[in-house]
Motif scaffolding. Structure first.
Motif, PDB file in Angstrom:
ATOM      1  N   TYR A   1       1.070  -0.931   0.347  1.00 55.34           N
ATOM      2  CA  TYR A   1       0.628  -0.525   0.094  1.00 55.34           C
ATOM      3  C   TYR A   1       1.328   1.292   0.108  1.00 55.34           C
ATOM      4  O   TYR A   1       0.694   2.578  -0.617  1.00 55.34           O
ATOM      5  N   GLY A   2       2.284   1.273   0.972  1.00 56.19           N
ATOM      6  CA  GLY A   2       2.938   2.451   1.001  1.00 56.19           C
ATOM      7  C   GLY A   2       3.586   2.702  -0.318  1.00 56.19           C
ATOM      8  O   GLY A   2       3.596   3.320  -0.645  1.00 56.19           O
ATOM      9  N   ILE A   3       3.675   1.055  -0.895  1.00 53.15           N
ATOM     10  CA  ILE A   3       4.764   1.599  -2.231  1.00 53.15           C
ATOM     11  C   ILE A   3       4.286   2.829  -3.309  1.00 53.15           C
ATOM     12  O   ILE A   3       4.277   2.772  -3.721  1.00 53.15           O
ATOM     13  N   GLY A   4       2.601   1.064  -3.113  1.00 53.97           N
ATOM     14  CA  GLY A   4       1.992   1.953  -4.463  1.00 53.97           C
ATOM     15  C   GLY A   4       1.948   4.038  -4.231  1.00 53.97           C
ATOM     16  O   GLY A   4       1.749   4.674  -4.922  1.00 53.97           O
TER      17      GLY A   4
ATOM     18  N   GLY B   1       2.667  -1.723  -6.973  1.00 54.33           N
ATOM     19  CA  GLY B   1       2.238  -3.155  -6.158  1.00 54.33           C
ATOM     20  C   GLY B   1       2.718  -4.106  -6.537  1.00 54.33           C
ATOM     21  O   GLY B   1       3.740  -5.254  -5.933  1.00 54.33           O
ATOM     22  N   ALA B   2       2.145  -4.836  -8.201  1.00 55.89           N
ATOM     23  CA  ALA B   2       2.385  -5.505  -8.888  1.00 55.89           C
ATOM     24  C   ALA B   2       3.890  -5.921  -8.689  1.00 55.89           C
ATOM     25  O   ALA B   2       4.248  -7.487  -8.489  1.00 55.89           O
TER      26      ALA B   2
ATOM     27  N   ALA C   1      -0.658  -7.706  -3.890  1.00 54.99           N
ATOM     28  CA  ALA C   1      -0.125  -6.722  -3.898  1.00 54.99           C
ATOM     29  C   ALA C   1      -0.684  -5.769  -4.967  1.00 54.99           C
ATOM     30  O   ALA C   1      -0.297  -5.256  -4.232  1.00 54.99           O
ATOM     31  N   ALA C   2      -0.968  -6.203  -6.058  1.00 52.14           N
ATOM     32  CA  ALA C   2      -1.244  -4.738  -6.765  1.00 52.14           C
ATOM     33  C   ALA C   2      -2.127  -4.172  -6.364  1.00 52.14           C
ATOM     34  O   ALA C   2      -2.664  -3.479  -6.565  1.00 52.14           O
TER      35      ALA C   2
ATOM     36  N   ALA D   1      -4.735   0.754  -3.830  1.00 50.50           N
ATOM     37  CA  ALA D   1      -5.475   1.105  -2.420  1.00 50.50           C
ATOM     38  C   ALA D   1      -4.298   2.581  -2.310  1.00 50.50           C
ATOM     39  O   ALA D   1      -5.146   3.679  -2.646  1.00 50.50           O
ATOM     40  N   GLY D   2      -3.155   2.378  -2.614  1.00 51.00           N
ATOM     41  CA  GLY D   2      -2.121   3.682  -2.280  1.00 51.00           C
ATOM     42  C   GLY D   2      -2.745   4.512  -2.769  1.00 51.00           C
ATOM     43  O   GLY D   2      -2.623   5.968  -2.742  1.00 51.00           O
TER      44      GLY D   2
END
Ligand SMILES: Nc1ncnc2c1ncn2[C@@H]1O[C@H](COP(=O)(O)OP(=O)(O)OP(=O)(O)O)[C@@H](O)[C@H]1O
Ligand SMILES: [Mg+2]
Lengths: 333, 291, 242
Positions: free
Chosen positions: A68-71, A96-97, A217-218, A223-224
């Motif tokens: 989420y944070g990375i996105g 995310g992906a 993760a994607a 969401a991020g």
């Protein structure tokens, strides 16, 4: 039931519930409730990803907050360098992906307790990096002045925000339901139920695990990106281990792999407390205690209680159809 | 330069001692019950508040604070086991999930009682500087090293030389067969929870004066404990002891290089690396964890 | 002095049914072991022999039926109580603690009893299995297969059983090792009058060791009788063990 009927059965009720929530928010929400509605939508997306992964893979992911944070950070940084906000969701999903792929590949052969610990560690590493890579992330102070979709949330644009996030919820629901009822989902559950049997019919366990982590993760990356373009401000604390724990807790409370349960549990344990302006302290306390109690008496979460209530009602009111909960769809993690 | 290095070294030993006391509980839980308990650091936190309460409000002398905290944790843990874990015996991920809930509940309960403000635990040894060669270290820190040695020796004797210790090791290896020998697994599990409580209580009482005590301090320690346990090998007591000191020294020297912010990241990267390359840890398995 | 006819059976099992989940594996089995008697159960793979022993030892609950030990009902007693009353199981596949030394394994055998009994029994057991004496401080995992099986039985004897249940002790052993094992066991039984309930695939070993035999197939006893008669009538055995 054939595949498309099963797809509709798992997608429609949850999607209808989301539509009702979004509609209610559009009709009745004031500025504060609109904010709650938006954030709850974000939570639902995060929880859906977790619930899908844990439910079908039978493994715990404890780093949803990291993805989420990375996105969020990547889309924020790109936008601060001129990328138009409407591209953010695509960027979020991609980031995310990619990070999910990296984590999945690193953990291809790791399962069970070990995978839980590794993903927990990765989640904390992301949080630490957000804090420490000060040249990029501005450290603990965070990113300020990130562009947003429609400017600060206010009476004029709250409908736009709600439509965007709940629309995304429904799209995510659809995609995950499709995946779950596809051959891919089928194989995943075969692996979950017996690694040895799945291996003997030639399924590559590692590949399926990587794919599932990537999907989860994607979803979190999306969401991020959505969150970034609403908040306009990011700090590392938003993406801590505590959030991952809450996401896992919400998913478990809803009933692992139950999409409707994920939505309901996000509403009950995140939306409602925020609506009632319960302080974070009480929210955390309620979470902890409810999670402990639920694991003792109804480890399949709200969906188990729901199934039980329905069968009880049938038995009491109609005297028929007193069935066992369907073990194929609700399963103890 | 030498003084600097030796102070880092002593610092590393002190930190390593704390990691060890905390990680031993975690590794015993895994070795004997096959559970991951993510609330262990929070029990440390509760212990630190016990020490705070005993020292600040009850005005107990420091040695009594240590004993009260150890006893408190040794009583608390079996109760938590009864309330939280007992019904989930044999489930793989169930206890892990519940421990997440337990961690949340403990944090917010303590915050409800003591507020989120940082508290200081009094100790007479805090301002007592000891000179070792050219280095001066607070007596409080130095206390940790002999205490830890004594505790480790006692644990070793317990596990190796007593019948109950033998039962603990046997249940860790073959729980079903141990039952055939008349061992009641619940008794052994109880022993493990008491042991983990004593160890974490000692860590809390001795480290709390040097740390600020807050309701959220436990999470970080849980993570540290799991780094130690991964490096040492899950369920491996000897491995945990070695790994704790390695991690303590790494932490200390990384901070010494001015990279204190990166210490956790480096340690976590080590964890992930170990899991990828050598999930059984540094030292060969001893407590009989079956892969 | 009571005659053996008046003494209660060492172990009496009545109409015992047990299984795993929905599948019934042991279907209404009854048997009696008299004090000091040597009894064997033989039968093909999957007959339910190990399951029966698991239920008798208290590791698995029965679905119905009763188990009594020296006249006392232990149908629902936990494993540690049965052990203290004198019922000991040496499980299938030995189940010794590979990471413990031979001595520690033996100690585990009597860990439910007072320490004085441990010291006394250790001497007795080592007298019957002298080979183990020279490996007392070696890890059990480093013993040979035959020595490991001896250790498993020796550990069972450390509890001073009235009834010793053995689950396929001959599995994977050479004829020589089996002979030694049987000799040691016979020496023990002669000295202490322990009753033995032996479960075996290897019917020739079992029939030579035991006085009476049951043949188990698909969860039921299909034949019972003296081992002498059975050994004489080889075709009978062949018929039932198909
Ligand atoms: N833990 C278990 N769960 C489910 N079924 C089991 C379990 N253990 C055994 N079974 C089933 O119970 C039946 C009887 O098994 P059991 O081990 O009692 O046979 P056995 O007579 O000891 O065979 P063998 O001579 O091969 O040891 C088998 O069909 C087996 O598949
Ligand atoms: Mg068998």
């Amino acid at each position: 039931m054939n595949g498309s009927r099963r797809f509709l059965a798992s997608f429609l009720p949850a999607a209808a519930l989301c539509a009702v929530v979004a509609l209610a928010a559009l009709l009745f929400a004031d500025a504060y409730l609109a904010q709650v509605a938006f954030l709850t939508g974000i939570t639902v997306i995060l929880v859906l990803g977790e619930s899908f992964a844990v439910g079908n893979m039978g493994q715990l992911l404890m780093c949803q907050a990291g993805f989420y944070g990375i996105g969020a950070y990547v889309s924020a940084l790109l936008e601060m360098h001129g990328m138009p906000p409407y591209l953010a969701p695509a960027v979020g999903i991609t980031c995310g992906a990619v990070s999910g792929l990296v984590v999945g590949l690193a953990a291809t052969r790791i399962r069970g307790h070990y995978l839980a610990i590794v993903t927990l560690a990765i989640g904390v590493i992301v949080e630490e990096l957000l804090n420490n890579l000060q040249g990029i992330t501005n450290g603990p102070i965070g990113l300020v002045g990130v562009p947003t979709f429609f400017g600060p949330l206010n009476a004029g644009n709250q409908a736009d925000y709600i439509v965007v996030v709940w629309g995304a919820v429904i799209v995510v629901l659809g995609c995950l339901a499709l995946l779950r009822e596809s051959r891919f989902g089928w194989f995943l559950r075969a692996i979950r139920d017996s690694e040895a049997a799945a291996e003997s019919i030639g399924l590559r366990i590692g590949t399926y695990q990587v794919a599932t982590v990537t999907v989860a993760a994607a979803v979190a990356g999306l969401a991020g990106a959505l969150y970034t373009n609403y908040a306009g401000l990011l700090v590392p604390d938003l993406f801590s281990y505590g959030l991952s724990a809450q996401i896992l807790a919400t998913a478990v409370l809803g009933g692992i792999n139950s999409f409707g349960g994920a939505v309901v549990s996000s509403l009950v344990f995140n939306g409602v407390p925020q609506m009632a302006q319960v302080t974070a302290f009480y929210q955390y306390l309620i979470f902890g205690v409810v999670l402990i109690v639920m694991m003792q008496f109804a480890p399949r979460g709200l969906s188990q209680i729901g199934v039980y209530a329905v069968s009880l009602a049938r038995r009491r009111l109609l005297g028929w159809g007193a069935g066992q909960p369907n073990a194929a769809t609700v399963r103890r993690p | 330069m030498l003084a600097f290095l030796s102070s880092l070294f002593i610092n590393g030993l002190v930190t390593g001692s704390m990691f060890m006391l905390v990680a031993l509980g975690v590794t015993l839980f895994y070795g004997v019950l096959r559970i991951i308990n993510l609330a262990h650091g929070d029990v440390f936190m509760v212990g630190a508040y016990m020490a705070f309460y005993a020292g600040t409000y009850l005005h107990l002398p420091y040695w009594a604070v240590v004993i009260v905290t150890m006893m408190g944790c040794a009583v608390l843990y079996p109760i938590l086991d009864l309330l939280v874990f007992r019904r989930l015996r044999g489930s793989e991920l169930g206890p892990l999930i519940t421990s997440v809930g337990l961690s949340m509940a403990l944090e917010s309960l303590v915050q409800g009682i003591f507020t989120a403000n940082a508290q200081a635990v009094p100790s007479p040894y805090l301002n007592n500087l000891v000179n070792i060669g050219t280095v001066s270290v607070p007596l409080q820190s130095l206390l940790m090293i002999p205490l830890t040695l004594v505790v480790v020796a006692a644990l070793y004797v317990f596990l190796r030389r007593t019948r109950t210790g033998l039962m603990v090791r046997a249940v860790a290896m073959e729980p079903r067969v141990s039952q055939l020998m008349g061992v009641r697994p619940e008794y052994v599990y109880g022993v493990v929870f008491v042991l983990a409580g004593l160890l974490v209580g000692l860590a809390a009482a001795t480290m709390a004066p040097e740390l600020y005590v807050t309701p959220t301090m436990g999470v970080e320690l849980t993570v540290d404990a799991y780094i130690v346990v991964v490096i040492g090998g899950f369920g491996n007591v000897e491995g945990a002891i070695v790994a704790a000191f390695i991690l303590g020294l790494i932490n200390s020297f990384v901070s010494g290089l001015g990279l204190a912010d990166w210490a956790t990241t480096i340690a976590l990267a080590l964890l992930v690396g170990f899991m990828m390359v050598r999930p059984s840890g540094l030292v060969a398995e001893r407590l009989g964890v079956r892969q | 002095m009571p005659t053996s006819a008046e003494a209660p059976a060492a172990l009496r099992v009545c109409d015992l049914t047990a299984g795993y989940g929905a599948g019934t594996v042991v279907k209404g089995v009854s048997l009696e072991v008299r004090p000091g008697e040597r009894l064997c159960i033989i039968g093909p793979n999957g007959a339910g022999k190990s399951t029966l022993l698991r239920v008798l030892s208290g590791l698995r609950p029965p679905v119905s039926g009763t188990v009594s030990l020296l006249g006392e009902d232990v149908t629902h007693a936990p494993p540690d109580l049965r052990l203290r009353r004198g019922l000991v199981l040496v499980p299938e596949g030995r189940g010794i603690f590979y990471g413990l030394t031979v001595d520690e394994n033996l100690t585990m055998g009597s860990v439910a009893f007072p320490r004085t009994q441990e010291l006394e029994n250790r001497e007795r057991v080592l007298a019957v299995f002298p080979v183990l004496r020279q490996f007392r401080n070696r890890l059990a995992g480093l013993l040979s297969g035959g020595q490991q099986q001896m250790l498993a039985i020796a550990r069972g004897l450390m509890a001073g059983p009235r009834v010793l249940m053995l689950d396929e002790p001959s599995l994977g052993l050479s004829p020589q090792a089996i002979r030694e094992l049987v000799a040691s066991l016979e020496a023990w039984c002669a000295a202490y009058g322990t009753a033995v309930l032996l479960v075996e695939q290897n019917s020739s070993v079992a029939l030579r060791f035991a006085q009476r035999a049951y043949v188990m197939a698909r969860g039921e006893f299909v034949y019972a009788g003296d081992t002498a008669a059975m050994a004489a009538d080889g075709s009978l055995l062949k018929y039932y063990l198909q």
